[in-house]
Design a protein around this motif. Structure first.
Motif, mmCIF file in Angstrom:
data_model
loop_
_atom_site.group_PDB
_atom_site.id
_atom_site.type_symbol
_atom_site.label_atom_id
_atom_site.label_comp_id
_atom_site.label_asym_id
_atom_site.label_seq_id
_atom_site.Cartn_x
_atom_site.Cartn_y
_atom_site.Cartn_z
ATOM 1 N N THR A 1 40.732 52.489 64.747
ATOM 2 C CA THR A 1 42.105 52.412 64.248
ATOM 3 C C THR A 1 43.117 52.256 65.367
ATOM 4 O O THR A 1 44.262 51.896 65.104
ATOM 5 C CB THR A 1 42.427 53.681 63.437
ATOM 6 N N GLY A 2 42.752 52.527 66.674
ATOM 7 C CA GLY A 2 43.684 52.403 67.794
ATOM 8 C C GLY A 2 43.281 51.280 68.728
ATOM 9 O O GLY A 2 42.576 50.346 68.360
ATOM 10 N N SER A 3 43.722 51.365 69.983
ATOM 11 C CA SER A 3 43.418 50.346 70.989
ATOM 12 C C SER A 3 42.036 50.567 71.583
ATOM 13 O O SER A 3 41.568 51.702 71.701
ATOM 14 C CB SER A 3 44.460 50.386 72.116
ATOM 15 N N ASP A 4 41.400 49.457 71.936
ATOM 16 C CA ASP A 4 40.110 49.548 72.620
ATOM 17 C C ASP A 4 40.263 49.895 74.102
ATOM 18 O O ASP A 4 39.275 50.061 74.803
ATOM 19 C CB ASP A 4 39.356 48.225 72.495
#
Length: 663
Positions: free
Chosen positions: A51-54
């Motif tokens: 759901t967030g940044s890699d």
């Protein structure tokens, strides 16, 4: 007809495309149920959804097996500006000295290879230092790369040209003060080193050295940008630096060279006309340093106020220092030897040493088995670093006495292929020089010829700005690193027969001619123009065949050469037009020599009036500012070199009858 208007049985019997759409709809409905959504929160299946940044907030590289620790610091200066500093500390060590280099070329450059081993991480010039045991510190000067503050090209010392309360002297002081207080693995002693601009920062640190600064090595330092280092040589502007200005000052990081519209820089710069027109065409009005430089074409207070040879002589330090440069340094030929001479004149020879190797610019920090076609005995740079420079630093940073002390002067003899040690080294003392006179029929002699009223007492050539003499054979590319680093040793036969180049040579030598010191060019000339440049070259002409290295047969090897802008013949600060048709004397110093012209060779002197596109063209009609000469200002002129009653033109050589090197 819509899907929901059909019964399930009708949909099942429907054509394939409608059947597929029905199945997909059912699947989406199932996936949206609370039961399915609950499954996605199951720890067993949570790795399937992001759901967030890699990119993590902070990546921590595992360094368990590394033999060093790298630290990035922002070191505060006295005015609150913080300078980006990279520190490499060998693991498991203590009481090591610190080697500091301050640079405008990116502190991260010195560790461009990521490796668990410090010896492989740092650039090759530091491998011997790693083996010896040092902490390495690299710092971006203010305003460049990771450092805060405003960047000023070779920021002048505090004073009329720098009304602020900081300069590279105070920044070095504040940096060293922080290092000795915060690098606990150190022995609180610092040595400074650096080449070119980095050598300039070392020299600036010597104007008011921190007590922990114990030893220094300015390598090919940029000392006087007008007299003979990067920007000018005796008033002739070095156009190669136009790319440097955009690279260095168009961005905080690395800028770009000026885009080319053709592959040959000889033609590119010829088409541009003046250096100022090139600059205007490429947006240089946005660069403050270019605007300052181009407004000061003469050696006025702007240049005099930042000449570091005068500055170090006015504020001599007791720090043991090695002033180091190459004999064929294509960028900073002037600085080291003149700074050393200025300090010697102030009685500071005891702690200042002069070293000149058989190198191009900064080659002391690279491999140096050869320079172009010239081959040495082993890697002269690596051997020097390991056996001379590091032991010299260890003397003051580790209290380790070397097996052999560094002599006052150490200069390579390229002709005999060995180092020479000297107790002293002469400057350009005219009383100690031997004239080698230009003669009729293109001869050279150590005896002044008697005036012959029937003989031609001058040689003339037409100098045409539309066809300037190239400094290397076209096509020219300033991006060609191999040619740029070796152009000072290039065979001069490519111009020796041009009608606008005069070549004089001795008869074949029957005895060696040994020279130790700085020669002078003493040229008497007249011109039909009102300004002129004079290029004088001292050349070793090899025998027509040369068994030891056949490709050197007949080679014309430059040993010492430079350019002089004629408008400065009376005063560097106050130029004046050349009176057309009147003989004038042009006397200027040439680069230092430690050489032997061997029997079977000849000595040659070449004279010309352009060296393009490295140096900007002299329009040969006097204008106030050559940077902005107009096309109509460039005029052909006839230049006559005198060798009779009107003037005995000569090169003044530092000839010695026997070697004065220390045994």
């Amino acid at each position: 007809m819509l899907l929901y208007e059909k019964s399930p049985l009708e949909l099942w019997k429907a054509p394939v495309n409608l059947k597929s759409r029905f199945i997909i709809a059912i699947l989406f409905a199932c996936l949206a149920t609370p039961a399915f959504l609950a499954q996605t929160n199951d720890p067993a299946t949570s790795s399937m959804v992001q759901t967030g940044s890699d990119i993590p907030t902070k990546w921590q590289k595992p360094e368990t097996g590394y033999d060093y620790v790298k630290r990035d610091e922002m070191i505060p200066m006295r005015d609150g500006v913080k300078l980006h500093t990279v520190i490499f500390v060998p693991k498991g060590t203590r009481d090591l000295p610190m080697l500091l280099e301050r640079t405008p070329y990116n502190a991260e450059f010195f560790s461009s290879h990521d490796s668990p081993h410090l010896r492989d991480t740092l650039w090759s010039a530091n491998r011997e230092w790693v083996d010896d045991g040092y902490i390495f510190v690299y710092q971006d000067i203010r305003g460049k790369y990771g450092s805060e503050g405003a960047y000023v090209m070779t920021r002048p010392p505090m004073g009329p040209l720098n009304p602020s309360k900081t300069d590279d002297t105070t920044d070095a002081w504040d940096t060293i003060d922080w290092l000795v207080k915060n690098v606990t693995e150190s022995n609180k002693r610092v040595g400074m080193i650096g080449s070119s601009y980095d050598g300039w920062t070392v020299t600036m640190a010597l104007l008011d050295p921190h007590p922990a600064l114990k030893v220094a090595a300015p390598e090919s330092p940029m000392i006087d940008g007008w007299m003979g280092d990067d920007w000018f040589h005796y008033g002739a502007f070095r156009q190669v630096n136009l790319d440097y200005f955009t690279d260095q000052s168009s961005k905080t990081g690395s800028g770009a060279s000026v885009p080319r519209w053709g592959a040959d820089d000889y033609q590119n710069f010829l088409d541009a006309g003046s250096a100022g027109n090139w600059a205007n065409k490429n947006g240089f009005e946005q660069l403050p340093f270019w605007n300052r430089l181009s407004a000061h074409p003469a050696y006025d207070a702007f240049w005099q106020g930042q000449a570091l040879d005068a500055a170090v002589a006015a504020h001599p330090a007791s720090i043991p220092t090695v002033w180091l440069q190459g004999l064929w340094d294509q960028e900073d030929m002037y600085g080291a030897v003149h700074a050393w001479e200025a300090l010697k004149a102030k009685g500071m020879a005891q702690n200042n040493h002069l070293v000149m190797g058989p190198w191009c610019h900064s080659q002391v920090n690279r491999a140096a088995e050869n320079l172009g076609p010239l081959k040495w005995k082993g890697d002269t740079a690596a051997d020097f670093r390991k056996n001379v420079l590091i032991p010299f630093f260890d003397t003051y940073l580790k209290d380790e006495k070397p097996a052999e002390s560094l002599p006052p002067v150490l200069i390579y003899n390229p002709a005999e292929n060995h180092w020479d040690k000297f107790a002293d080294w002469p400057g350009a003392n005219e009383q100690q020089l031997t004239p080698l006179y230009l003669e009729a029929t293109n001869g050279l002699s150590f005896q002044s010829a008697a005036a012959d009223p029937a003989a031609a007492n001058e040689d003339s050539y037409d100098s045409d700005p539309a066809k300037p003499v190239p400094f290397i054979a076209p096509p020219v590319s300033f991006d060609d690193h191999a040619r740029w680093t070796t152009w000072l040793v290039q065979d001069q036969r490519f111009v020796s027969t041009r009608p606008d180049v005069l070549s004089y040579q001795t008869s074949v030598l029957t005895e060696p001619v040994r020279v130790e010191g700085a020669p002078l060019a003493d040229i008497f000339a007249k011109t039909t123009g009102t300004d002129a440049d004079f290029v004088v070259k001292i050349i070793d002409v090899y025998p027509p065949t040369y068994a030891e290295q056949p490709e050197m047969g007949g080679y014309q090897l430059p040993i010492s050469m430079d350019i002089f802008r004629g408008r400065y013949r009376k005063s560097f600060a106050a130029p004046s037009p050349i009176p057309a048709g009147e003989v004038q004397e042009y006397k200027f110093r040439l680069p230092t020599m430690n050489y032997v012209f061997k029997p079977g060779h000849r000595i040659m002197v070449q004279i010309q009036s352009s060296w393009f596109p490295l140096y900007d063209r002299n329009p040969q009609a006097y204008v106030n500012n050559i940077f902005f000469a107009q096309p109509s200002d460039f005029r052909k002129a006839t230049v006559s070199i005198e060798h009779g009653p009107s003037g005995a033109s000569a090169v003044m050589l530092p000839v010695v009858r026997a070697a004065t090197a220390m045994k």
